[in-house]
Design an enzyme around this catalytic site. Structure first.
Site, PDB file in Angstrom:
ATOM      1  N   ARG A 100      -2.534  -4.307   5.370  1.00 14.84           N
ATOM      2  CA  ARG A 100      -2.088  -2.958   4.998  1.00 14.84           C
ATOM      3  C   ARG A 100      -1.087  -2.375   5.977  1.00 14.84           C
ATOM      4  O   ARG A 100      -0.364  -1.459   5.643  1.00 14.84           O
ATOM      5  CB  ARG A 100      -3.307  -2.041   4.834  1.00 14.84           C
ATOM      6  CG  ARG A 100      -3.994  -2.270   3.505  1.00 14.84           C
ATOM      7  CD  ARG A 100      -5.238  -1.460   3.368  1.00 14.84           C
ATOM      8  NE  ARG A 100      -6.310  -1.979   4.201  1.00 14.84           N
ATOM      9  CZ  ARG A 100      -7.514  -1.431   4.313  1.00 14.84           C
ATOM     10  NH1 ARG A 100      -7.786  -0.336   3.658  1.00 14.84           N
ATOM     11  NH2 ARG A 100      -8.443  -1.981   5.081  1.00 14.84           N
ATOM     12  N   HIS A 134      -1.672  -7.564  -0.262  1.00 14.90           N
ATOM     13  CA  HIS A 134      -1.485  -6.120  -0.402  1.00 14.90           C
ATOM     14  C   HIS A 134      -0.074  -5.787  -0.910  1.00 14.90           C
ATOM     15  O   HIS A 134       0.083  -4.952  -1.792  1.00 14.90           O
ATOM     16  CB  HIS A 134      -1.771  -5.438   0.934  1.00 14.90           C
ATOM     17  CG  HIS A 134      -1.632  -3.962   0.862  1.00 14.90           C
ATOM     18  ND1 HIS A 134      -2.367  -3.189  -0.012  1.00 14.90           N
ATOM     19  CD2 HIS A 134      -0.815  -3.109   1.527  1.00 14.90           C
ATOM     20  CE1 HIS A 134      -2.027  -1.921   0.127  1.00 14.90           C
ATOM     21  NE2 HIS A 134      -1.086  -1.847   1.049  1.00 14.90           N
ATOM     22  N   ASP A 179      -2.422   4.509  -6.996  1.00 16.58           N
ATOM     23  CA  ASP A 179      -1.310   4.859  -6.099  1.00 16.58           C
ATOM     24  C   ASP A 179      -0.091   4.026  -6.512  1.00 16.58           C
ATOM     25  O   ASP A 179      -0.180   3.177  -7.406  1.00 16.58           O
ATOM     26  CB  ASP A 179      -1.667   4.630  -4.613  1.00 16.58           C
ATOM     27  CG  ASP A 179      -2.177   3.222  -4.341  1.00 16.58           C
ATOM     28  OD1 ASP A 179      -1.789   2.286  -5.081  1.00 16.58           O
ATOM     29  OD2 ASP A 179      -2.964   3.049  -3.396  1.00 16.58           O
ATOM     30  N   LYS A 203      -0.613   9.415  -4.879  1.00 14.43           N
ATOM     31  CA  LYS A 203      -1.567   9.552  -3.763  1.00 14.43           C
ATOM     32  C   LYS A 203      -0.801   9.698  -2.448  1.00 14.43           C
ATOM     33  O   LYS A 203       0.212   9.049  -2.240  1.00 14.43           O
ATOM     34  CB  LYS A 203      -2.443   8.292  -3.708  1.00 14.43           C
ATOM     35  CG  LYS A 203      -3.391   8.225  -2.528  1.00 14.43           C
ATOM     36  CD  LYS A 203      -4.201   6.923  -2.533  1.00 14.43           C
ATOM     37  CE  LYS A 203      -3.656   5.897  -1.586  1.00 14.43           C
ATOM     38  NZ  LYS A 203      -4.468   4.668  -1.486  1.00 14.43           N
ATOM     39  N   THR A 234     -12.707   2.668   2.333  1.00 13.21           N
ATOM     40  CA  THR A 234     -13.557   3.854   2.574  1.00 13.21           C
ATOM     41  C   THR A 234     -14.021   4.486   1.270  1.00 13.21           C
ATOM     42  O   THR A 234     -14.785   5.446   1.299  1.00 13.21           O
ATOM     43  CB  THR A 234     -12.770   4.924   3.354  1.00 13.21           C
ATOM     44  OG1 THR A 234     -11.690   5.382   2.514  1.00 13.21           O
ATOM     45  CG2 THR A 234     -12.198   4.396   4.654  1.00 13.21           C
TER      46      THR A 234
END
Ligand code: R5P
Length: 303
Positions: A100, A134, A179, A203, A234
């Site tokens: 990320r 990603h 997103d 987002k 999360t």
């Protein structure tokens, strides 16, 4: 053709033992043996215990938590396999940790995806097989061939069957990207359903590990929404997307995500159904898991 299989040895390290065994079973080959030790000062030792001389070795290991130890296990095994005379070293990283941090968002930041790629590359790998990187650009951080397996078709087939079993009309399905990073994934997933439409969420991340929804683009009123993402960490992205979709009149919300990182395991309980893959091992009966073993086995065979 049979010899071709026997010329390969497969290694699992700490992170993907079940997945490695599934892949080996599909390919009908044994899993190579290693001995992994941690010394009292936390240094790691990985010893190769198989005969790999002249063979193509495939190491299977996600660089999920504990990411740094898992990365080191791989680097150390690469060296051990080279010392043991392996012909080629091929890395299968189902979940590519550190991915990320793939660009400089604020001045002074590192690009850790490149740091990790450089480590594997300079350790001497010949090929990388990974799942839902990603961002596609990370492939360019490697100078060896990279196979990036995509799972949207797998999720599409899964939810197609699921909706059929629940009597849900696919005309009422909206595929949602939570997103801008998952827009292409959402488009691919959408092609599995008849006339499903797409919606996107704008987002923002005010700080690391925090996310907020600015707006929902698309009509989700009275629709069955399927959110697709690459990672759940999360749970903030999915939970915020759920709240935004429900506030816009969504009938219910379903989720699919490739990598179940789950640093915090607090997905909104009102989400109707959640499915992830086994790129990261997870024991949680409330979440459905589909395996990427067949896709990885196909990639190893270059299908
Ligand atoms: C972000 O760019 C990723 O695609 C995921 O949306 C994100 O990593 C999910 O993290 P969290 O669950 O912490 O919101």
């Amino acid at each position: 053709m049979v010899n071709f299989f026997y010329e390969r040895d497969y290694y699992h390290l700490s992170s993907n033992q079940r997945l490695a065994h599934k892949i080996a079973e599909i390919l009908n080959i044994p899993v190579g043996k290693t001995e992994i030790r941690k010394f009292l000062d936390d240094e790691i030792m990985v010893r190769n215990l198989s005969d790999v001389r002249g063979k193509d070795a495939y190491i299977i290991q996600s660089t999920s938590r504990p990411a740094s130890d898992n990365i080191l296990e791989v680097l150390i095994l690469i060296n051990a396999l080279k010392n043991s005379g392996a012909k080629t070293i091929n890395l299968v990283i189902p979940y590519f940790g550190y991915s990320r941090q793939d660009r400089i968002a604020l001045s002074g930041e590192p690009v850790t995806a490149k740091v990790v790629a450089d480590m594997f590359q300079s350790a001497g790998i010949d090929k990388l097989i990974t799942v839902d990187l990603h961002t596609y650009q990370i492939q360019g951080f490697f100078s060896c061939p990279v196979i990036n397996i995509e799972t949207s078709e797998l999720f599409g087939a899964y939810y197609h069957k699921y909706f059929e079993s629940q009597g849900i009309n696919e005309h009422d399905v909206v595929v949602v990207s939570p997103d801008h990073g998952s827009v292409l994934r959402a488009r691919d997933l959408g092609s599995a359903f008849k006339n499903a439409s797409l919606a996107f969420i704008d987002k923002r991340r005010p700080a690391p590990n925090q996310s907020e929804v600015v707006s929902v683009i698309g009509d989700v009123k009275d629709k069955h929404c399927v959110i697709i993402d690459d990672i759940i960490d999360t749970c903030g992205t999915i939970n915020n997307a759920y709240d935004a979709l429900v506030s816009m009149g969504a009938k219910d919300v379903y989720v699919c995500a490739t990598h179940a990182v789950f640093s915090v395991n607090e997905l909104n309980k009102k989400i109707k159904h959640i499915v992830v893959t086994d790129t990261i091992e997870k024991d949680d009966d409330s979440i459905s898991v589909i395996t990427v073993a067949n896709l990885i086995a196909d990639a190893i065979l270059n299908k």
